[in-house]
Design a protein around this motif. Structure first.
Motif, PDB file in Angstrom:
ATOM      1  N   MET A 103       0.852  -1.171   0.000  1.00 37.59           N
ATOM      2  CA  MET A 103       0.000   0.000   0.000  1.00 37.59           C
ATOM      3  C   MET A 103       0.899   1.236   0.000  1.00 37.59           C
ATOM      4  O   MET A 103       1.952   1.248   0.624  1.00 37.59           O
ATOM      5  CB  MET A 103      -0.884  -0.017   1.251  1.00 37.59           C
ATOM      6  CG  MET A 103      -1.737   1.211   1.363  1.00 37.59           C
ATOM      7  SD  MET A 103      -2.682   1.387   2.915  1.00 37.59           S
ATOM      8  CE  MET A 103      -3.429  -0.189   3.124  1.00 37.59           C
TER       9      MET A 103
ATOM     10  N   SER B 124       0.956   5.660   0.252  1.00 33.97           N
ATOM     11  CA  SER B 124       0.258   6.781   0.852  1.00 33.97           C
ATOM     12  C   SER B 124       0.723   8.099   0.236  1.00 33.97           C
ATOM     13  O   SER B 124       1.748   8.158  -0.429  1.00 33.97           O
ATOM     14  CB  SER B 124       0.544   6.797   2.361  1.00 33.97           C
ATOM     15  OG  SER B 124      -0.074   7.880   2.990  1.00 33.97           O
TER      16      SER B 124
ATOM     17  N   MET C  72       3.575   2.197   2.847  1.00 34.59           N
ATOM     18  CA  MET C  72       2.913   2.098   4.148  1.00 34.59           C
ATOM     19  C   MET C  72       2.623   0.619   4.402  1.00 34.59           C
ATOM     20  O   MET C  72       2.256  -0.109   3.491  1.00 34.59           O
ATOM     21  CB  MET C  72       1.619   2.904   4.126  1.00 34.59           C
ATOM     22  CG  MET C  72       0.834   2.855   5.406  1.00 34.59           C
ATOM     23  SD  MET C  72      -0.622   3.891   5.339  1.00 34.59           S
ATOM     24  CE  MET C  72       0.088   5.445   5.843  1.00 34.59           C
ATOM     25  N   TRP C  73       2.796   0.196   5.624  1.00 37.30           N
ATOM     26  CA  TRP C  73       2.565  -1.191   6.004  1.00 37.30           C
ATOM     27  C   TRP C  73       1.340  -1.276   6.892  1.00 37.30           C
ATOM     28  O   TRP C  73       1.020  -0.342   7.611  1.00 37.30           O
ATOM     29  CB  TRP C  73       3.787  -1.739   6.739  1.00 37.30           C
ATOM     30  CG  TRP C  73       5.010  -1.609   5.897  1.00 37.30           C
ATOM     31  CD1 TRP C  73       5.915  -0.585   5.928  1.00 37.30           C
ATOM     32  CD2 TRP C  73       5.436  -2.466   4.858  1.00 37.30           C
ATOM     33  NE1 TRP C  73       6.881  -0.775   4.977  1.00 37.30           N
ATOM     34  CE2 TRP C  73       6.617  -1.938   4.299  1.00 37.30           C
ATOM     35  CE3 TRP C  73       4.940  -3.659   4.325  1.00 37.30           C
ATOM     36  CZ2 TRP C  73       7.293  -2.551   3.257  1.00 37.30           C
ATOM     37  CZ3 TRP C  73       5.627  -4.269   3.289  1.00 37.30           C
ATOM     38  CH2 TRP C  73       6.784  -3.718   2.772  1.00 37.30           C
ATOM     39  N   SER C  74       0.646  -2.397   6.835  1.00 38.35           N
ATOM     40  CA  SER C  74      -0.513  -2.620   7.697  1.00 38.35           C
ATOM     41  C   SER C  74      -0.294  -3.868   8.534  1.00 38.35           C
ATOM     42  O   SER C  74       0.170  -4.894   8.029  1.00 38.35           O
ATOM     43  CB  SER C  74      -1.782  -2.798   6.861  1.00 38.35           C
ATOM     44  OG  SER C  74      -2.114  -1.607   6.205  1.00 38.35           O
ATOM     45  N   CYS C  75      -0.642  -3.774   9.792  1.00 34.78           N
ATOM     46  CA  CYS C  75      -0.534  -4.900  10.707  1.00 34.78           C
ATOM     47  C   CYS C  75      -1.572  -5.948  10.313  1.00 34.78           C
ATOM     48  O   CYS C  75      -2.764  -5.625  10.199  1.00 34.78           O
ATOM     49  CB  CYS C  75      -0.771  -4.439  12.145  1.00 34.78           C
ATOM     50  SG  CYS C  75      -0.825  -5.798  13.335  1.00 34.78           S
ATOM     51  N   PRO C  76      -1.151  -7.198  10.089  1.00 33.44           N
ATOM     52  CA  PRO C  76      -2.110  -8.233   9.708  1.00 33.44           C
ATOM     53  C   PRO C  76      -3.095  -8.581  10.832  1.00 33.44           C
ATOM     54  O   PRO C  76      -4.181  -9.079  10.563  1.00 33.44           O
ATOM     55  CB  PRO C  76      -1.230  -9.438   9.358  1.00 33.44           C
ATOM     56  CG  PRO C  76       0.080  -9.191   9.993  1.00 33.44           C
ATOM     57  CD  PRO C  76       0.219  -7.699  10.137  1.00 33.44           C
TER      58      PRO C  76
ATOM     59  N   CYS D 195      -4.253  -6.282  13.530  1.00 28.83           N
ATOM     60  CA  CYS D 195      -5.206  -5.220  13.891  1.00 28.83           C
ATOM     61  C   CYS D 195      -5.566  -4.295  12.733  1.00 28.83           C
ATOM     62  O   CYS D 195      -6.505  -3.520  12.826  1.00 28.83           O
ATOM     63  CB  CYS D 195      -4.670  -4.400  15.059  1.00 28.83           C
ATOM     64  SG  CYS D 195      -3.235  -3.377  14.638  1.00 28.83           S
ATOM     65  N   GLY D 196      -4.782  -4.339  11.646  1.00 29.29           N
ATOM     66  CA  GLY D 196      -5.077  -3.497  10.488  1.00 29.29           C
ATOM     67  C   GLY D 196      -4.527  -2.087  10.575  1.00 29.29           C
ATOM     68  O   GLY D 196      -4.702  -1.302   9.651  1.00 29.29           O
ATOM     69  N   GLU D 197      -3.867  -1.742  11.684  1.00 26.24           N
ATOM     70  CA  GLU D 197      -3.303  -0.399  11.821  1.00 26.24           C
ATOM     71  C   GLU D 197      -2.188  -0.195  10.800  1.00 26.24           C
ATOM     72  O   GLU D 197      -1.371  -1.082  10.557  1.00 26.24           O
ATOM     73  CB  GLU D 197      -2.758  -0.182  13.223  1.00 26.24           C
ATOM     74  CG  GLU D 197      -2.258   1.231  13.439  1.00 26.24           C
ATOM     75  CD  GLU D 197      -1.866   1.501  14.884  1.00 26.24           C
ATOM     76  OE1 GLU D 197      -1.222   2.538  15.104  1.00 26.24           O
ATOM     77  OE2 GLU D 197      -2.203   0.705  15.768  1.00 26.24           O
ATOM     78  N   SER D 198      -2.157   0.975  10.171  1.00 21.79           N
ATOM     79  CA  SER D 198      -1.133   1.294   9.176  1.00 21.79           C
ATOM     80  C   SER D 198       0.011   2.061   9.811  1.00 21.79           C
ATOM     81  O   SER D 198      -0.209   2.832  10.748  1.00 21.79           O
ATOM     82  CB  SER D 198      -1.742   2.125   8.049  1.00 21.79           C
ATOM     83  OG  SER D 198      -2.739   1.375   7.383  1.00 21.79           O
ATOM     84  N   TYR D 199       1.223   1.854   9.290  1.00 21.22           N
ATOM     85  CA  TYR D 199       2.379   2.539   9.838  1.00 21.22           C
ATOM     86  C   TYR D 199       3.484   2.654   8.797  1.00 21.22           C
ATOM     87  O   TYR D 199       3.461   1.965   7.776  1.00 21.22           O
ATOM     88  CB  TYR D 199       2.910   1.816  11.083  1.00 21.22           C
ATOM     89  CG  TYR D 199       3.385   0.411  10.816  1.00 21.22           C
ATOM     90  CD1 TYR D 199       4.723   0.150  10.534  1.00 21.22           C
ATOM     91  CD2 TYR D 199       2.508  -0.662  10.839  1.00 21.22           C
ATOM     92  CE1 TYR D 199       5.168  -1.138  10.282  1.00 21.22           C
ATOM     93  CE2 TYR D 199       2.940  -1.955  10.590  1.00 21.22           C
ATOM     94  CZ  TYR D 199       4.265  -2.189  10.314  1.00 21.22           C
ATOM     95  OH  TYR D 199       4.705  -3.458  10.061  1.00 21.22           O
TER      96      TYR D 199
END
Length: 66
Positions: free
Chosen positions: A1, A3, A21-25, A27-31
């Motif tokens: 993804m 941004s 951008m990475w997403s936690c598998p 919780c789905g939070e992006s960082y």
């Protein structure tokens, strides 16, 4: 993804596109990674030499009453 982030405002606005951008598998939070954050800081510091001028359309959501 990927941004896009605006930095600054008005005549000093810089939009940085294509930021990984990475997403936690779980919780789905992006960082952003630390490496990405360092690159964003480098781009901001070198903004005049790395940015390409573009026209940007601006719309007003609502008029603010005084």
């Amino acid at each position: 993804m990927y941004s896009r982030r605006p930095i600054g405002k008005g005549a000093n606005l810089l939009v940085i596109e294509g930021i990984p951008m990475w997403s936690c598998p779980s919780c789905g939070e992006s960082y952003f990674t630390a490496q990405t954050m360092h690159e964003l800081e480098r781009i901001k510091a070198l903004r005049k030499s790395v940015a390409m001028p573009r026209n940007v359309a601006v719309a007003v959501f609502a008029e603010v009453e005084a």
